[in-house]
Design a protein around this motif. Structure first.
Motif, mmCIF file in Angstrom:
data_model
loop_
_atom_site.group_PDB
_atom_site.id
_atom_site.type_symbol
_atom_site.label_atom_id
_atom_site.label_comp_id
_atom_site.label_asym_id
_atom_site.label_seq_id
_atom_site.Cartn_x
_atom_site.Cartn_y
_atom_site.Cartn_z
ATOM 1 N N ALA A 63 0.751 -1.049 -0.071
ATOM 2 C CA ALA A 63 -0.035 0.106 -0.129
ATOM 3 C C ALA A 63 0.801 1.351 -0.105
ATOM 4 C CB ALA A 63 -0.914 0.213 1.226
ATOM 5 N N TYR A 64 1.953 1.260 0.707
ATOM 6 C CA TYR A 64 2.951 2.429 0.883
ATOM 7 C C TYR A 64 3.467 2.636 -0.527
ATOM 8 C CZ TYR A 64 6.504 5.553 2.343
ATOM 9 O OH TYR A 64 7.527 6.572 2.772
ATOM 10 N N ALA A 65 3.845 1.537 -1.149
ATOM 11 C CA ALA A 65 4.490 1.534 -2.519
ATOM 12 C C ALA A 65 3.693 2.163 -3.649
ATOM 13 C CB ALA A 65 5.157 0.145 -2.793
ATOM 14 N N ALA A 66 2.231 1.520 -3.455
ATOM 15 C CA ALA A 66 1.250 2.086 -4.479
ATOM 16 C C ALA A 66 0.976 3.544 -4.415
ATOM 17 C CB ALA A 66 0.103 0.966 -4.240
ATOM 18 N N VAL A 67 0.548 4.185 -3.198
ATOM 19 C CA VAL A 67 0.356 5.394 -2.966
ATOM 20 C C VAL A 67 1.770 6.327 -3.310
ATOM 21 C CG1 VAL A 67 0.042 7.105 -1.428
ATOM 22 C CG2 VAL A 67 -1.218 5.085 -1.239
ATOM 23 N N THR A 68 3.100 5.978 -2.856
ATOM 24 C CA THR A 68 4.191 6.497 -3.380
ATOM 25 C C THR A 68 4.424 6.596 -4.554
ATOM 26 O OG1 THR A 68 5.137 6.173 -1.256
ATOM 27 C CG2 THR A 68 6.611 6.771 -2.736
ATOM 28 N N GLY A 69 4.076 5.555 -5.316
ATOM 29 C CA GLY A 69 4.269 5.468 -6.782
ATOM 30 C C GLY A 69 3.291 6.313 -7.620
ATOM 31 N N ALA A 70 2.221 6.090 -7.344
ATOM 32 C CA ALA A 70 1.114 7.166 -7.918
ATOM 33 C C ALA A 70 1.805 8.779 -7.689
ATOM 34 C CB ALA A 70 -0.157 6.823 -7.264
ATOM 35 N N LEU A 71 2.325 9.070 -6.540
ATOM 36 C CA LEU A 71 2.540 10.528 -6.404
ATOM 37 C C LEU A 71 3.759 10.795 -6.983
ATOM 38 C CD1 LEU A 71 1.830 10.809 -2.566
ATOM 39 C CD2 LEU A 71 0.352 11.895 -4.366
ATOM 40 N N ALA A 72 4.601 9.734 -7.487
ATOM 41 C CA ALA A 72 5.888 10.124 -8.021
ATOM 42 C C ALA A 72 5.591 10.336 -9.502
ATOM 43 C CB ALA A 72 6.715 8.877 -7.829
ATOM 44 N N VAL A 73 4.509 9.721 -10.149
ATOM 45 C CA VAL A 73 4.407 10.010 -11.489
ATOM 46 C C VAL A 73 4.193 11.794 -11.901
ATOM 47 C CG1 VAL A 73 2.784 9.878 -13.492
ATOM 48 C CG2 VAL A 73 3.162 7.905 -11.928
ATOM 49 N N GLY A 74 3.482 12.463 -11.097
ATOM 50 C CA GLY A 74 3.340 13.816 -11.489
ATOM 51 C C GLY A 74 4.514 14.608 -11.002
ATOM 52 N N ARG A 75 5.233 14.097 -9.629
ATOM 53 C CA ARG A 75 6.563 14.885 -9.367
ATOM 54 C C ARG A 75 7.573 14.338 -10.358
ATOM 55 N NH1 ARG A 75 7.896 12.265 -3.755
ATOM 56 N NH2 ARG A 75 9.598 13.827 -3.928
ATOM 57 N N LEU A 76 7.523 13.272 -10.983
ATOM 58 C CA LEU A 76 8.664 12.780 -12.095
ATOM 59 C C LEU A 76 8.558 13.858 -13.458
ATOM 60 C CD1 LEU A 76 10.814 11.203 -13.148
ATOM 61 C CD2 LEU A 76 9.213 9.502 -13.960
ATOM 62 N N LEU A 77 7.355 14.049 -13.779
ATOM 63 C CA LEU A 77 6.958 14.867 -14.726
ATOM 64 C C LEU A 77 7.573 16.209 -14.397
ATOM 65 C CD1 LEU A 77 3.603 13.718 -16.129
ATOM 66 C CD2 LEU A 77 5.772 13.109 -16.984
ATOM 67 N N ILE A 78 7.359 17.146 -13.289
ATOM 68 C CA ILE A 78 7.657 18.211 -12.609
ATOM 69 C C ILE A 78 9.267 18.432 -12.840
ATOM 70 C CG2 ILE A 78 7.883 19.786 -10.969
ATOM 71 C CD1 ILE A 78 5.240 18.761 -10.121
ATOM 72 N N GLU A 79 9.947 17.244 -12.100
ATOM 73 C CA GLU A 79 11.334 17.275 -12.339
ATOM 74 C C GLU A 79 11.967 17.216 -13.563
ATOM 75 O OE1 GLU A 79 13.510 17.783 -10.012
ATOM 76 O OE2 GLU A 79 11.968 18.211 -8.568
ATOM 77 N N LEU A 80 11.451 16.582 -14.832
ATOM 78 C CA LEU A 80 11.860 16.674 -16.061
ATOM 79 C C LEU A 80 11.665 17.829 -16.598
ATOM 80 C CD1 LEU A 80 10.192 13.196 -17.331
ATOM 81 C CD2 LEU A 80 12.916 13.650 -16.745
ATOM 82 N N HIS A 81 10.582 18.808 -16.043
ATOM 83 C CA HIS A 81 10.410 19.995 -16.879
ATOM 84 C C HIS A 81 11.286 20.969 -16.249
ATOM 85 C CE1 HIS A 81 8.549 23.999 -17.694
ATOM 86 N NE2 HIS A 81 8.667 24.179 -16.531
ATOM 87 N N ARG A 82 11.840 20.863 -14.988
ATOM 88 C CA ARG A 82 12.649 21.759 -14.373
ATOM 89 C C ARG A 82 14.104 21.440 -15.128
ATOM 90 N NH1 ARG A 82 11.679 21.302 -8.047
ATOM 91 N NH2 ARG A 82 9.774 22.739 -7.816
ATOM 92 N N GLY A 83 14.597 20.253 -15.231
ATOM 93 C CA GLY A 83 15.903 20.130 -15.791
ATOM 94 C C GLY A 83 16.172 20.300 -17.292
ATOM 95 N N GLN A 84 14.637 20.012 -18.039
ATOM 96 C CA GLN A 84 14.873 20.293 -19.500
ATOM 97 C C GLN A 84 14.160 21.182 -20.256
ATOM 98 O OE1 GLN A 84 17.180 17.969 -21.031
ATOM 99 N NE2 GLN A 84 17.430 16.976 -19.201
ATOM 100 N N GLY A 85 12.814 21.469 -19.798
ATOM 101 C CA GLY A 85 12.172 22.446 -20.427
ATOM 102 C C GLY A 85 11.860 23.803 -19.764
ATOM 103 N N SER A 86 12.466 23.912 -18.561
ATOM 104 C CA SER A 86 11.960 25.311 -17.916
ATOM 105 C C SER A 86 12.626 26.470 -18.262
ATOM 106 C CB SER A 86 12.620 25.257 -16.505
ATOM 107 O OG SER A 86 13.992 25.105 -16.462
ATOM 108 N N THR A 87 13.755 26.372 -19.392
ATOM 109 C CA THR A 87 14.363 27.556 -20.136
ATOM 110 C C THR A 87 13.530 27.731 -21.246
ATOM 111 O OG1 THR A 87 15.807 26.033 -21.497
ATOM 112 C CG2 THR A 87 16.621 26.873 -19.335
ATOM 113 N N THR A 88 12.448 27.071 -21.737
ATOM 114 C CA THR A 88 11.566 27.484 -22.929
ATOM 115 C C THR A 88 10.679 28.879 -22.569
ATOM 116 O OG1 THR A 88 9.914 26.025 -22.195
ATOM 117 C CG2 THR A 88 11.564 25.295 -23.961
ATOM 118 N N ARG A 89 10.355 28.712 -21.303
ATOM 119 C CA ARG A 89 9.646 29.879 -20.777
ATOM 120 C C ARG A 89 10.281 30.344 -19.447
ATOM 121 N NH1 ARG A 89 3.259 28.782 -21.353
ATOM 122 N NH2 ARG A 89 3.301 30.578 -20.175
#
Length: 344
Positions: free
Chosen positions: A116-142
Motif C-alpha cells: 500500500a505504501y509503495a502504491a501510493v508513493t508510486g502514484a504520487l511520484a508520476v506527477g513529481r517525475l514530470l515536474i522534475e523533467l520540466h525543471r531540468g529540461q524544459g524550464s528554459t523555454t519559458r
C-alpha cells in the motif's frame, strides 16, 4: 491504488481452520500469529511483492543520495538542497521512510502494508517525475522565477547536476515500485479480524477533507517573496508593490502543468482510498505514504523560507504542515485502532 480486498467470508476469513492458514503459507516467522493482534494471517509472500520492496528500497537510497550533490546549475550558480545538518535531516525524511518500508517488504514482513505504501508513493511520484523533467529540461523555454533549495532563481539557463539525476532515478524507481505493488496486491494473502472496520467511515471522511486541504495548499507556494511597501515621494502615501515570486504548482507550463494535475489527482485519490484498504495494516501503509509526502513537502517549504532572506513562509505552507501532522495522526489512529471485545 489497490482496490478493496476480497470478502473474508469467501476466502475463509481470519477464522478459517489452521490447515487452511497453512495452505496459504501460514503465519510467517516474525509475523503476528492469528491468535493475537486482530487475528492477523499472513500467507506466503510472492516474489513480485519482494521485488516491489527492493525497488522501493533502491528508490529511497537514490533519494537520499540526491540530497547532497549539486541539484541544478541555474544561471551559472550551483544549487544544492543540503547546506547544513538541519537541511540534511529534513531532506532525508522521505528517503528514510522508503528505505525502512522497502526493506520490510523485501523481507516479507506485513506485505500489504509495504504494498500500500509503495502504491501510493508510486502514484504520487508520476506527477513529481514530470515536474522534475520540466525543471531540468524544459524550464528554459519559458524562463520564470523559481525557488530551488531556498534560492530564488530565474530559469534563463539550467544545467542538470548529479543530484537532479539521482532524484529522477529515485522517482522512476518509485513509479516502478508502485506498478509492482498493483500487480502483486491480489496475489498477496494478508487478512485480519476487521478490528478497524468501525473506524473506517471516520477515517475516510477525515482523510478526504485532509486531501482536499492539501491540494489547495499545494496549489500555492509554501515559500514566497513578500510584497514590498514603498513610500511615494510626492504624496507620502505608502504603496504595496507586488514582487514576482515562484510559480505555483498549476502555474507551470507544459509537462510541469500535466505533472501538477496528476499529482493533485493522485493525492485526492490516495487520501480517499487508503482508509478502505484491507487489512488494517494496509490502511496504515496507505495513510503513512500520504503523511510522508505531505510532511516532506511542508518541511521543504519551511526549509526554503528559513534559509533565504528573500523568502517568507506562507499561510499555505503552514497549513500544509498542519495537514501533514493531521495525516500522521490518522495513520496513528489506524495503527492503534482496535475493535472492542464482545461481552458475553
Amino acid at each position: 491504488m489497490p482496490a478493496r480486498d476480497r470478502d473474508p467470508s469467501r476466502t475463509g476469513g481470519p477464522d478459517r481452520p489452521a490447515s487452511a492458514a497453512r495452505r496459504s503459507g501460514g503465519p510467517r516467522s516474525g509475523a503476528t500469529s492469528p491468535a493475537t493482534q486482530d487475528d492477523l494471517v499472513v500467507g506466503s509472500v510472492p516474489v513480485l511483492a519482494r521485488v516491489c520492496g527492493v525497488l522501493l528500497l533502491l528508490a529511497g537510497l537514490a533519494g537520499a543520495a540526491a540530497a547532497f550533490p549539486t541539484y541544478l546549475a541555474v544561471g551559472g550558480v550551483a544549487v544544492s538542497p543540503v547546506q547544513g545538518p538541519v537541511d540534511a535531516v529534513l531532506s532525508l525524511v522521505a528517503p528514510v521512510a522508503s528505505v525502512a518500508v522497502g526493506a520490510g517488504l523485501a523481507l516479507g514482513r506485513v506485505p500489504r502494508l509495504g504494498l500500500a505504501y509503495a502504491a501510493v508513493t508510486g502514484a504520487l511520484a508520476v506527477g513529481r517525475l514530470l515536474i522534475e523533467l520540466h525543471r531540468g529540461q524544459g524550464s528554459t523555454t519559458r524562463p520564470a522565477v523559481e525557488v530551488l533549495a531556498g534560492d530564488l532563481v530565474l530559469t534563463s539557463s539550467v544545467e542538470i547536476g548529479v543530484g537532479w539525476v539521482f532524484g529522477v532515478v529515485a522517482l522512476g524507481l518509485a513509479v516502478l515500485a508502485g506498478l509492482a505493488a498493483f500487480a502483486a496486491w491480489g496475489r498477496t494473502v494478508m487478512e485480519d479480524g476487521g478490528a478497524l472496520d468501525p473506524l473506517r467511515p471516520v477515517l475516510a471522511g477525515a482523510a478526504v477533507l485532509l486531501g482536499v486541504g492539501a491540494v489547495l495548499s499545494l496549489a500555492l507556494p509554501a515559500a514566497d517573496v513578500p510584497d514590498q511597501v514603498v513610500t511615494d515621494p510626492l504624496t507620502g502615501l505608502e504603496v504595496v508593490v507586488d514582487q514576482e515570486g515562484p510559480q505555483a504548482l498549476l502555474e507551470r507550463p507544459g509537462l510541469a502543468l500535466l505533472g501538477g494535475l496528476l499529482l493533485a489527482g493522485a493525492l485526492l485519490l490516495a487520501a480517499a482510498v487508503a482508509p478502505s484498504l484491507r487489512p488494517r495494516l494496509a490502511a496504515v501503509g496507505g495513510l503513512l505514504a500520504v503523511a510522508v509526502f505531505l510532511l516532506d513537502s511542508a518541511l521543504t517549504g519551511l526549509r526554503d523560507a528559513w534559509s533565504s532572506p528573500d523568502l517568507e513562509w506562507t499561510v499555505p505552507g503552514a497549513a500544509l504542515l498542519v495537514l501533514a501532522l493531521g495525516a500522521l495522526g490518522l495513520t496513528l489512529l489506524a495503527w492503534r485502532g482496535r475493535r472492542a471485545p464482545a461481552r458475553g
